[in-house]
Motif scaffolding. Structure first.
Motif, PDB file in Angstrom:
ATOM      1  N   GLU A  18     -56.051 -21.709 -79.320  1.00 54.20           N
ATOM      2  CA  GLU A  18     -57.528 -21.571 -79.255  1.00 54.20           C
ATOM      3  C   GLU A  18     -58.410 -21.771 -80.704  1.00 54.20           C
ATOM      4  O   GLU A  18     -59.089 -21.642 -80.843  1.00 54.20           O
ATOM      5  CB  GLU A  18     -57.416 -20.374 -78.703  1.00 54.20           C
ATOM      6  N   TYR A  19     -57.242 -21.967 -81.607  1.00 51.58           N
ATOM      7  CA  TYR A  19     -57.798 -21.876 -83.017  1.00 51.58           C
ATOM      8  C   TYR A  19     -57.999 -23.160 -83.586  1.00 51.58           C
ATOM      9  O   TYR A  19     -59.319 -23.271 -83.664  1.00 51.58           O
ATOM     10  CB  TYR A  19     -56.751 -21.574 -83.887  1.00 51.58           C
ATOM     11  N   GLU A  20     -57.273 -24.616 -82.473  1.00 57.30           N
ATOM     12  CA  GLU A  20     -58.046 -26.199 -82.458  1.00 57.30           C
ATOM     13  C   GLU A  20     -59.437 -26.308 -82.164  1.00 57.30           C
ATOM     14  O   GLU A  20     -59.838 -26.659 -82.456  1.00 57.30           O
ATOM     15  CB  GLU A  20     -56.611 -26.889 -82.528  1.00 57.30           C
ATOM     16  N   ARG A  21     -59.548 -25.420 -80.837  1.00 62.85           N
ATOM     17  CA  ARG A  21     -60.947 -25.657 -80.148  1.00 62.85           C
ATOM     18  C   ARG A  21     -61.605 -25.144 -80.802  1.00 62.85           C
ATOM     19  O   ARG A  21     -63.109 -25.720 -80.244  1.00 62.85           O
ATOM     20  CB  ARG A  21     -60.323 -24.789 -78.984  1.00 62.85           C
ATOM     21  N   PHE A  22     -61.476 -23.962 -80.939  1.00 59.90           N
ATOM     22  CA  PHE A  22     -62.194 -23.271 -81.795  1.00 59.90           C
ATOM     23  C   PHE A  22     -63.182 -24.247 -83.281  1.00 59.90           C
ATOM     24  O   PHE A  22     -64.476 -23.733 -83.000  1.00 59.90           O
ATOM     25  CB  PHE A  22     -62.191 -21.461 -82.359  1.00 59.90           C
ATOM     26  N   LYS A  23     -62.322 -24.862 -84.153  1.00 56.50           N
ATOM     27  CA  LYS A  23     -62.043 -25.373 -84.881  1.00 56.50           C
ATOM     28  C   LYS A  23     -63.181 -26.312 -84.794  1.00 56.50           C
ATOM     29  O   LYS A  23     -64.372 -27.158 -84.958  1.00 56.50           O
ATOM     30  CB  LYS A  23     -61.445 -26.374 -85.789  1.00 56.50           C
ATOM     31  N   THR A  24     -63.193 -27.289 -83.494  1.00 57.78           N
ATOM     32  CA  THR A  24     -63.565 -28.504 -83.047  1.00 57.78           C
ATOM     33  C   THR A  24     -64.445 -27.902 -82.498  1.00 57.78           C
ATOM     34  O   THR A  24     -66.459 -28.701 -82.709  1.00 57.78           O
ATOM     35  CB  THR A  24     -62.543 -28.887 -82.042  1.00 57.78           C
ATOM     36  N   LEU A  25     -65.481 -27.013 -82.065  1.00 57.93           N
ATOM     37  CA  LEU A  25     -66.620 -26.417 -81.714  1.00 57.93           C
ATOM     38  C   LEU A  25     -67.517 -25.983 -83.250  1.00 57.93           C
ATOM     39  O   LEU A  25     -69.081 -26.444 -82.511  1.00 57.93           O
ATOM     40  CB  LEU A  25     -66.684 -25.155 -80.504  1.00 57.93           C
ATOM     41  N   MET A  26     -67.071 -25.368 -83.506  1.00 59.36           N
ATOM     42  CA  MET A  26     -67.948 -25.467 -84.625  1.00 59.36           C
ATOM     43  C   MET A  26     -67.634 -26.698 -85.895  1.00 59.36           C
ATOM     44  O   MET A  26     -69.071 -26.619 -86.429  1.00 59.36           O
ATOM     45  CB  MET A  26     -66.886 -24.468 -86.053  1.00 59.36           C
ATOM     46  N   GLN A  27     -67.576 -27.692 -85.444  1.00 58.88           N
ATOM     47  CA  GLN A  27     -68.126 -28.647 -85.980  1.00 58.88           C
ATOM     48  C   GLN A  27     -68.684 -29.772 -85.023  1.00 58.88           C
ATOM     49  O   GLN A  27     -69.565 -30.223 -85.223  1.00 58.88           O
ATOM     50  CB  GLN A  27     -66.700 -29.598 -86.170  1.00 58.88           C
ATOM     51  N   GLY A  28     -69.242 -28.707 -83.834  1.00 60.24           N
ATOM     52  CA  GLY A  28     -70.330 -29.569 -83.456  1.00 60.24           C
ATOM     53  C   GLY A  28     -71.117 -28.849 -83.190  1.00 60.24           C
ATOM     54  O   GLY A  28     -72.221 -27.790 -84.881  1.00 60.24           O
ATOM     55  N   PRO A  29     -72.563 -29.014 -81.822  1.00 59.10           N
ATOM     56  CA  PRO A  29     -74.257 -28.093 -82.536  1.00 59.10           C
ATOM     57  C   PRO A  29     -73.665 -26.391 -82.337  1.00 59.10           C
ATOM     58  O   PRO A  29     -74.019 -25.978 -83.320  1.00 59.10           O
ATOM     59  CB  PRO A  29     -74.493 -28.270 -80.724  1.00 59.10           C
ATOM     60  N   ARG A  30     -72.595 -25.574 -81.773  1.00 56.83           N
ATOM     61  CA  ARG A  30     -72.303 -24.280 -82.394  1.00 56.83           C
ATOM     62  C   ARG A  30     -72.323 -24.223 -84.214  1.00 56.83           C
ATOM     63  O   ARG A  30     -73.017 -23.198 -84.059  1.00 56.83           O
ATOM     64  CB  ARG A  30     -70.380 -23.983 -81.505  1.00 56.83           C
ATOM     65  N   GLY A  31     -71.637 -25.105 -84.323  1.00 51.61           N
ATOM     66  CA  GLY A  31     -71.471 -25.016 -85.939  1.00 51.61           C
ATOM     67  C   GLY A  31     -73.293 -24.621 -86.730  1.00 51.61           C
ATOM     68  O   GLY A  31     -73.514 -24.083 -87.707  1.00 51.61           O
ATOM     69  N   ALA A  32     -73.712 -25.543 -85.921  1.00 56.98           N
ATOM     70  CA  ALA A  32     -75.525 -25.704 -86.460  1.00 56.98           C
ATOM     71  C   ALA A  32     -76.083 -24.696 -86.263  1.00 56.98           C
ATOM     72  O   ALA A  32     -77.109 -23.845 -86.906  1.00 56.98           O
ATOM     73  CB  ALA A  32     -75.762 -26.716 -86.129  1.00 56.98           C
ATOM     74  N   PHE A  33     -75.496 -24.326 -84.932  1.00 61.31           N
ATOM     75  CA  PHE A  33     -76.695 -22.907 -84.039  1.00 61.31           C
ATOM     76  C   PHE A  33     -76.114 -21.728 -84.353  1.00 61.31           C
ATOM     77  O   PHE A  33     -77.671 -20.781 -84.487  1.00 61.31           O
ATOM     78  CB  PHE A  33     -76.616 -22.883 -82.460  1.00 61.31           C
ATOM     79  N   SER A  34     -75.421 -20.709 -84.623  1.00 57.19           N
ATOM     80  CA  SER A  34     -74.677 -19.897 -85.208  1.00 57.19           C
ATOM     81  C   SER A  34     -74.231 -19.620 -86.753  1.00 57.19           C
ATOM     82  O   SER A  34     -74.925 -20.167 -87.639  1.00 57.19           O
ATOM     83  CB  SER A  34     -73.039 -20.345 -84.315  1.00 57.19           C
ATOM     84  N   VAL A  35     -74.988 -18.352 -87.068  1.00 62.81           N
ATOM     85  CA  VAL A  35     -74.760 -17.836 -88.131  1.00 62.81           C
ATOM     86  C   VAL A  35     -73.480 -18.500 -88.775  1.00 62.81           C
ATOM     87  O   VAL A  35     -72.181 -18.713 -88.158  1.00 62.81           O
ATOM     88  CB  VAL A  35     -74.562 -16.233 -88.137  1.00 62.81           C
ATOM     89  N   ALA A  36     -72.897 -18.364 -90.318  1.00 62.12           N
ATOM     90  CA  ALA A  36     -71.478 -18.620 -91.046  1.00 62.12           C
ATOM     91  C   ALA A  36     -70.527 -18.195 -90.614  1.00 62.12           C
ATOM     92  O   ALA A  36     -69.798 -18.735 -90.967  1.00 62.12           O
ATOM     93  CB  ALA A  36     -72.187 -18.967 -92.751  1.00 62.12           C
TER      94      ALA A  36
END
Length: 261
Positions: free
Chosen positions: A63-81
């Motif tokens: 789950e941690y690795e999937r979370f990191k991968t998602l945050m490197q995409g649009p989710r990381g740009a759209f969400s608060v830090a």
């Protein structure tokens, strides 16, 4: 709903903007701004060691690795830090069952943290008493020095009723039923003083025969009353206690401890 969860997690779980390192960004290119935001978010959420992140949020290595991968995409740009891993994984859930599981896990963490916050607040109030310097002087509270109102004076106004769900409070249920059925008042605010358990409060309201429609319309409100009741502890009166709302004041009803108002 997503925005609410994000803001709630920031408030209760104590992860503030200060955890995110400043990122200098002087470009006006939208793509550059998006990339900067992504780097900021990624650095903020990975500030902890993977093992710490997994332990604190109850996620496994996958789950941690999937979370990191998602945050490197649009989710990381759209969400608060400081969006939490459970929110990210829940937003990008692959099945309805997975989405529900992440929602349950997030809310469980919020609930536990709320309990900790409330427990500490009660200890802070107790500390003021131990010092002999009460944080609140009941005599200075709105309406504390005002003469009690009569039933007639309460007509057309909202009432505030303090009760306990404990069966030993024999009059609490009866008084709630009586006031909930009155049609000559503007409304009723019910404050439960012995528990913050929402299910217990709703069960008490159901026993009292409170119409759910009255709650939806806000004619009757169901409230956790521990904190507010503590401010009126100087009354030293047995429950139930009835007050009349007069602007921002709570004025005691003359027959609150006697005949049904």
């Amino acid at each position: 709903m997503i925005r609410f969860l994000i803001l709630w997690s920031v408030a209760l779980l104590g992860i503030g903007p200060g955890n995110a390192p400043a990122t200098e960004n002087t470009t006006t290119d939208p793509r550059g701004t998006q990339a900067a935001n992504t780097r900021t978010n990624e650095s903020a959420v990975t500030a902890l060691e993977p093992q710490q992140m997994q332990a604190q949020w109850g996620i496994d290595a996958t789950e941690y690795e999937r979370f990191k991968t998602l945050m490197q995409g649009p989710r990381g740009a759209f969400s608060v830090a400081n969006i939490s891993p459970l929110e990210v994984l829940g937003i990008h859930a692959r099945t309805p069952q997975e989405r529900r599981e992440y929602a349950d896990r997030l809310v469980r963490l919020m609930y536990e943290d709320t309990e900790r916050v409330l427990a500490f607040e009660f200890e802070v109030q107790a500390a003021w008493k131990r010092l002999g310097q009460p944080m609140f002087d009941p005599a200075r509270l709105p309406g504390a020095a005002t003469a009690s109102l009569t039933r007639a004076a309460a007509a057309g106004k909202r009432l505030a009723l303090f009760v306990s769900t404990d069966p030993s409070c024999l009059d609490c249920l009866a008084r709630t039923k009586s006031l909930a059925g009155r049609h000559d008042i503007a409304g009723l605010d019910l404050y439960v003083t012995n528990t913050n358990d929402v299910k217990a409060i709703r069960a008490f309201a159901h026993k009292a025969g409170i119409d759910p429609k009255a709650v939806l319309s806000k004619r009757i409100t169901l409230n956790k009353g521990m904190g507010l009741f503590a401010l009126y502890e100087g009354n030293k009166q047995a429950l139930p206690l009835v007050f009349v709302r007069d602007g921002k004041q709570l004025l005691p009803l003359a027959d609150a401890g006697g005949a049904q108002p």
